[in-house]
Scaffold this motif. Structure first.
Motif, PDB file in Angstrom:
ATOM      1  N   CYS A 133      -8.211  11.614  -1.819  1.00 44.71           N
ATOM      2  CA  CYS A 133      -8.483  11.094  -3.163  1.00 44.71           C
ATOM      3  C   CYS A 133      -7.246  11.055  -4.054  1.00 44.71           C
ATOM      4  CB  CYS A 133      -9.571  11.938  -3.826  1.00 44.71           C
ATOM      5  SG  CYS A 133     -11.176  11.730  -3.041  1.00 44.71           S
ATOM      6  N   THR A 134      -6.124  11.542  -3.564  1.00 44.29           N
ATOM      7  CA  THR A 134      -4.909  11.569  -4.385  1.00 44.29           C
ATOM      8  C   THR A 134      -4.317  10.187  -4.591  1.00 44.29           C
ATOM      9  OG1 THR A 134      -3.429  11.875  -2.496  1.00 44.29           O
ATOM     10  CG2 THR A 134      -4.278  13.888  -3.589  1.00 44.29           C
ATOM     11  N   GLY A 135      -4.491   9.309  -3.600  1.00 46.76           N
ATOM     12  CA  GLY A 135      -3.833   8.008  -3.666  1.00 46.76           C
ATOM     13  C   GLY A 135      -2.333   8.115  -3.464  1.00 46.76           C
ATOM     14  N   HIS A 136      -1.886   9.218  -2.905  1.00 47.94           N
ATOM     15  CA  HIS A 136      -0.454   9.490  -2.731  1.00 47.94           C
ATOM     16  C   HIS A 136      -0.086   9.290  -1.253  1.00 47.94           C
ATOM     17  CE1 HIS A 136       3.334  11.026  -4.106  1.00 47.94           C
ATOM     18  NE2 HIS A 136       3.291  12.082  -3.315  1.00 47.94           N
ATOM     19  N   LEU A 137       0.477   8.133  -0.967  1.00 49.92           N
ATOM     20  CA  LEU A 137       0.727   7.728   0.426  1.00 49.92           C
ATOM     21  C   LEU A 137       1.602   8.688   1.232  1.00 49.92           C
ATOM     22  CD1 LEU A 137       1.049   3.860  -0.059  1.00 49.92           C
ATOM     23  CD2 LEU A 137      -0.983   5.240   0.486  1.00 49.92           C
ATOM     24  N   PRO A 138       2.535   9.445   0.629  1.00 47.23           N
ATOM     25  CA  PRO A 138       3.306  10.395   1.448  1.00 47.23           C
ATOM     26  C   PRO A 138       2.449  11.475   2.118  1.00 47.23           C
ATOM     27  CG  PRO A 138       4.473   9.960  -0.599  1.00 47.23           C
ATOM     28  CD  PRO A 138       3.110   9.315  -0.721  1.00 47.23           C
ATOM     29  N   LEU A 139       1.185  11.589   1.748  1.00 45.63           N
ATOM     30  CA  LEU A 139       0.306  12.588   2.365  1.00 45.63           C
ATOM     31  C   LEU A 139      -0.358  12.074   3.637  1.00 45.63           C
ATOM     32  CD1 LEU A 139      -1.277  14.001  -0.888  1.00 45.63           C
ATOM     33  CD2 LEU A 139       0.426  15.098   0.580  1.00 45.63           C
TER      34      LEU A 139
END
Length: 184
Positions: A133-139
């Motif tokens: 749910c972060t929307g943070h692609l590096p994850l």
């Protein structure tokens, strides 16, 4: 919700009837006027089921004022998996209100990444969900690694791996939503 209904729900929430407690938590989840009351009840409560019900209601209030509290609960190894999982779920609902370059975001993501190693499949499942749910692609690499965790998560749908696959789909959509809403 009327004051009478609110009072009855708060009484049921603090009772011992699990069915009534769940119903009360669901009702209170849509009543943001109870945030401070619920936080006060949480502070003095030791019963896991009751703490979980309180946290469930708070999770839906969309109040970033509890961000640090939830990160702390997630990181606390003395808390039950049910509580740590619910804290991760709270984070999943509110990540879109936190910028990816903020300290709050970093601290929460670090706690969730650590939770991926938790002995409890419930905590790992909820952490995977929140990271998606972060929307943070590096994850994405961390979520891809979790697809190897075939452990069922009691009380949830499927395995940690199943949730990691879903989270990999969500993270891209959430990233696009961040861009659209101007929340980096």
């Amino acid at each position: 919700m009327s004051q009478k209904e609110r009072d009855a729900a708060l009484k049921d929430l603090m009772g011992t009837d699990r069915t009534a407690m769940i119903r009360a938590a669901t009702n209170l989840s849509s009543d943001k006027s109870t945030t401070s009351t619920l936080l006060g009840l949480l502070q003095g409560e030791t019963r896991v089921d009751t703490r979980h019900a309180i946290l469930y209601a708070l999770s839906w209030h969309g109040d970033l004022g509890q961000w640090d509290l939830m990160v702390g609960l997630l990181k606390d190894p003395k808390e039950s998996p049910l509580i740590r999982g619910q804290a991760a779920e709270y984070l999943s609902y509110d990540f879109m209100g936190v910028k990816t370059d903020s300290q709050e975001f970093k601290v929460a993501v670090d706690a969730l990444l650590e939770a991926l190693k938790d002995p409890s499949p419930e905590v790992r499942y909820c952490a995977v969900n929140a990271l998606g749910c972060t929307g943070h692609l590096p994850l994405i690499p961390a979520l891809e690694e979790m697809r190897d965790d075939k452990t069922p998560a009691p009380g949830w749908v499927g395995t940690v791996s199943d949730e990691a696959s879903r989270a990999l789909e969500w993270i891209v959509g959430m990233h696009e939503m961040r861009i659209k809403n101007g929340v980096p």
